[in-house]
Scaffold this motif. Structure first.
Motif, mmCIF file in Angstrom:
data_model
loop_
_atom_site.group_PDB
_atom_site.id
_atom_site.type_symbol
_atom_site.label_atom_id
_atom_site.label_comp_id
_atom_site.label_asym_id
_atom_site.label_seq_id
_atom_site.Cartn_x
_atom_site.Cartn_y
_atom_site.Cartn_z
ATOM 1 N N PHE A 27 8.051 39.314 2.117
ATOM 2 C CA PHE A 27 6.730 38.816 1.720
ATOM 3 C C PHE A 27 5.783 39.982 1.468
ATOM 4 O O PHE A 27 5.794 40.986 2.175
ATOM 5 N N THR A 28 4.933 39.857 0.456
ATOM 6 C CA THR A 28 3.904 40.842 0.139
ATOM 7 C C THR A 28 2.555 40.146 0.149
ATOM 8 O O THR A 28 2.399 39.073 -0.456
ATOM 9 N N GLY A 29 1.582 40.738 0.853
ATOM 10 C CA GLY A 29 0.242 40.161 0.920
ATOM 11 C C GLY A 29 -0.381 40.024 -0.453
ATOM 12 O O GLY A 29 -0.095 40.767 -1.380
ATOM 13 N N GLY A 30 -1.285 39.035 -0.567
ATOM 14 C CA GLY A 30 -1.957 38.815 -1.824
ATOM 15 C C GLY A 30 -1.186 37.936 -2.779
ATOM 16 O O GLY A 30 -1.580 37.796 -3.939
ATOM 17 N N SER A 31 -0.090 37.306 -2.333
ATOM 18 C CA SER A 31 0.688 36.429 -3.206
ATOM 19 C C SER A 31 0.216 34.983 -3.017
ATOM 20 O O SER A 31 -0.674 34.689 -2.214
ATOM 21 N N TRP A 32 0.865 34.038 -3.715
ATOM 22 C CA TRP A 32 0.344 32.668 -3.771
ATOM 23 C C TRP A 32 0.306 31.917 -2.446
ATOM 24 O O TRP A 32 -0.564 31.043 -2.258
ATOM 25 N N PRO A 33 1.199 32.197 -1.440
ATOM 26 C CA PRO A 33 1.011 31.485 -0.158
ATOM 27 C C PRO A 33 -0.339 31.762 0.489
ATOM 28 O O PRO A 33 -0.842 30.925 1.253
ATOM 29 N N ASP A 34 -0.939 32.942 0.169
ATOM 30 C CA ASP A 34 -2.259 33.232 0.741
ATOM 31 C C ASP A 34 -3.307 32.230 0.281
ATOM 32 O O ASP A 34 -4.265 31.934 1.022
ATOM 33 N N LEU A 35 -3.151 31.729 -0.926
ATOM 34 C CA LEU A 35 -4.108 30.730 -1.406
ATOM 35 C C LEU A 35 -4.089 29.489 -0.515
ATOM 36 O O LEU A 35 -5.128 28.913 -0.193
#
Length: 767
Positions: free
Chosen positions: A232-240
């Motif tokens: 996982f990389t921060g700032g991707s769509w799960p953060d939304l």
């Protein structure tokens, strides 16, 4: 500052700031400003203020005395879960942008994992409706069905792949499996909390918490999926989704604090949440069908398909049974109309709807006139036939979307929506009355039935469902009092409880005033007495006569304090006139003007009547032998020993007793000999026709002769013409009162008249 915080201004500002922050982050994300590194920084930084706000707001709920004890206890645990979320977001930001450390699972991951069990416990601790043991068992089964459906999905997406993914350490595998298991706990808790409330209004905080958990679980599953399949990389769509979940937690905590300490009553209507177990089961089978599509039809395909179809059919049968049970629970068994349960639910729904111009809503209460004699004469089967015929008439009158129901007995209710005007409700009530006049054929008998209808056109946005029904019921009884077989609209004047409270306030706030009507010697016009008559100086309706409120005072018992107030006020005024004329109470004169005050039957029935009168006379200084207390015929018709004792005690004080409106009832002449009554007052209804009605003249002559026989004084009321006065003088009546001599006078004018009379008598005495 603390008071400012408690008023909600800070929380409102915090919610607004969080909303703006979420919008900014979403715009930043989709616009792709600054590249991936800046987007990660902005996204990770947005979590921290959101987490701080929802943690602080949750702590406020946990400490608020406005919340009930069980709610505060549950929110204390939820606050701990929020603290774990806050610690996780702060740790994530620090390791990503300050320490630049990597590793999975990290400290932030552990805090995220801790969020689940605390949130699970807090959700289960939230108060719900009290349930029986069987209901709790059903609830547990429903929640487990939802959990089993969620497990199938999680197994397919995460748990299954986790256990066969190569190159993953045992600890990483354990954490990756623990996260969806924690999410499964949250799914169980949310489904339990919602199902536990599906027979009530699910409050906004619970709905927001459920939405936040749902969005968070989807984000967690996505995060675990990405971790298993590449990292996982921060700032991707799960953060939304996570950020949206955080904002929903902010709203949930804020709404819980603002929620009234005593929410509305439980309702029994169905809720979409009740289909959760079926949705979960259907979803699991659809997923199973999709994953098994590559298997050979023999033997797996047919078996799996048959099992899925069989389960779905069982679910459909169960839903049908639930609907059937629901209909049975809200339907009147005899008439097939809605029963009291459904009527109450619809009234509650109606009370929560806003009032829209041009779309009137009416509540009608229908009651059959003369239904009990039909039951008593022809039997209950005949009564049932009448009730069924009434139900048919109501069905024909209501439109689609309206509701006709039976409250019980011979009382029915009609709820109508979207009426173009208030008058439309009256026109429908008229048609109903006409339809209900249709004879009912029962065997060889023709049963004639009529009805009375109370109509309420809703115009109070804050009135509860119970209040709407009570107001329509008040209109119904007004229709019955007006002669039956008709309808009446509700108005504030019919609200007995509200009018009683208003009348009690009027007594307490000195809105009442006493007028005085003189009684004179018929032959000379000389003033002999004044009668105290109460008026209500209403703040909005002006000066009201006793006809506007005395009947209500009698019905509600307010007449007792009202009568006491009138007696005290009249005695105080009359004592002031005497003192102004130089006639102190200590030396009463037989030529003094008498004061007459009415006593209601309820006052006469009071055990402390004599003590009350004594204290008022002592307080005001008015001499008892110049006071006349007027009682009604109903008191002398059925006198009990206690009543006779009170009247004799008043007589022993020197007070004169009079029978008011004599001749209108059925006076027992024998009681006139035994009761301490010395004055008879002829009712105005006989005096009005005395000049040209031989029967009225005969009654007046009989009362005058009766008074002479019992050595009583006879006073004629309602004299309005010279002919009436002459006729009364001719038959021997000596004292009278009415508009021909004097109208009721306000205290100041009555005082001038009495003082002038005293001066005239004083001059006559000196000469």
């Amino acid at each position: 500052m603390l008071n400012w915080f408690r008023t909600g201004r800070v929380s409102a500002a915090g919610v607004l700031a969080c909303g703006l922050l979420l919008v900014v982050q979403q715009v930043w994300f989709f616009a792709g400003w600054g590249g991936s590194e800046v987007s990660r920084l902005v996204t990770d930084a947005a979590y921290v203020p959101l987490a701080i706000v929802f943690t602080v707001l949750a702590a406020r709920v946990a400490r608020s005395k406005r919340q009930e004890r069980r709610t505060r206890r549950a929110w204390r645990v939820i606050t701990v879960a929020f603290i774990c979320q806050l610690a996780a977001h702060c740790s994530w930001f620090a390791q990503e942008h300050l320490l630049h450390t990597t590793g999975y699972p990290s400290a932030a991951d552990y805090f995220f994992l801790l969020f689940s069990p605390f949130m699970f416990a807090g959700l289960l601790m939230l108060p719900g409706r009290h349930r029986s043991r069987r209901q709790r068992q059903k609830l547990a089964l429903d929640a487990l069905i939802v959990g089993a459906g969620g497990f199938v999905v999680l197994w397919y997406l995460l748990l299954g792949p986790v256990f066969k993914t190569p190159g993953v350490t045992g600890w990483e595998r354990a954490y990756t499996a623990a996260l969806p298991i924690g999410d499964l706990l949250l799914v169980l808790a949310v489904s339990t909390a919602l199902l536990r409330r599906h027979q009530a209004d699910t409050p906004a905080p619970m709905r927001l918490l459920a939405a936040a958990i749902t969005v968070t679980v989807v984000a967690d599953v996505s995060y675990s999926w990405i971790q298993v399949h590449g990292g996982f990389t921060g700032g991707s769509w799960p953060d939304l989704l996570w950020l949206a979940g955080c904002f929903l937690l902010v709203l949930a905590a804020d709404q819980q604090y603002r929620r009234p300490p005593r929410p509305g009553a439980w309702r029994g209507d169905r809720n979409a949440v009740s289909v959760l177990p079926y949705v979960a089961g259907a979803g699991a089978y659809l997923l199973l069908a999709e994953r098994s599509s590559h298997l050979p039809l023999d033997p797996y395909g047919g078996m799996i398909l048959g099992s899925a179809v069989l389960t779905l059919l069982v679910m459909a049968r169960q839903l049908y049974a639930l609907r059937e049970n629901r209909e049975m629970a809200v339907t009147d068994g005899l008439t097939g109309l809605a029963n009291r349960t459904l009527i109450t639910e619809r009234l509650d729904q109606l009370a929560r709807q806003p009032i829209r111009p041009g779309g009137h809503t009416a509540v009608m209460v229908v009651d059959l006139d003369g239904f009990k004699p039909i039951n008593d004469t022809f039997g209950h089967e005949a009564g049932d036939a009448v009730l069924v015929a009434t139900a048919d008439a109501l069905r024909a009158a209501v439109r689609g979307g309206d509701l006709a129901g039976r409250l019980g007995g011979d009382e029915f209710v009609v709820l109508m929506h979207g009426l173009p005007s208030r008058e439309t409700a009256g026109a429908i009530a008229d048609r109903l009355l006409e339809a209900l006049r249709t004879p009912v054929i029962f065997g060889e008998h023709v049963l004639m039935v009529e009805a009375s209808i109370g109509v309420l056109v809703r115009d109070e946005p804050d009135a509860s469902g119970d209040t709407l029904l009570q107001q329509a019921d008040a209109a119904l009884y007004a229709a019955k009092r007006a002669g039956r077989g008709r309808f009446e609209y509700y108005s504030d004047l019919l609200d007995t409880r509200a009018r009683e409270a208003e009348l009690r306030r009027a007594v307490a706030d000195d809105e009442l005033v006493v007028y005085f009507q003189p009684a004179v010697e018929l032959a000379t016009g000389e003033l002999r007495a004044v009668e105290a008559l109460v008026r209500w100086n209403h703040p909005s309706r002006g000066l009201l006569g006793p006809d506007a409120f005395i009947e209500l005072a009698e019905e509600t018992g307010v007449v007792v304090p009202l009568g006491t107030w009138v007696l005290r006020t009249a005695c105080r005024e009359a004592a002031g006139w005497r003192e102004a004329a130089g006639r102190p109470a200590a030396t009463p004169d037989a030529a003094d003007v008498r004061l007459s005050v009415n006593l209601s039957p309820k006052q006469v029935a009071q055990a402390d009547l004599v003590r009350t009168v004594e204290s008022i006379l002592a307080e005001t200084g008015f001499p008892p032998d110049r006071l006349t207390l007027e009682i009604t015929e109903s008191v002398i018709l059925h006198p009990d020993p206690l009543t006779i004792g009170r009247l004799e005690a008043l007589r022993d004080l020197g007070i004169e007793l009079a029978v008011d409106d004599f001749g209108t009832g059925y006076s027992a002449l024998s009681y006139l000999r035994n009761l301490p009554v010395t004055v008879l007052k002829i009712d105005r209804s006989f005096v009005t026709g005395i000049a040209d009605d031989t029967e009225a003249r005969a009654v007046c002559e009989a009362v005058v002769h009766l008074g002479e026989a019992f050595k009583m004084t006879v006073v004629a009321e309602g004299i309005e013409t010279a002919d009436q006065a002459a006729a009364l003088i001719e038959m021997g009546c000596t004292i009278g009162q009415g508009f021909y001599f004097h109208r009721p006078l306000p205290p100041s004018e009555a005082g001038v008249l009495v003082r002038r009379e005293y001066e005239t008598r004083g001059q006559r005495h000196r000469t």
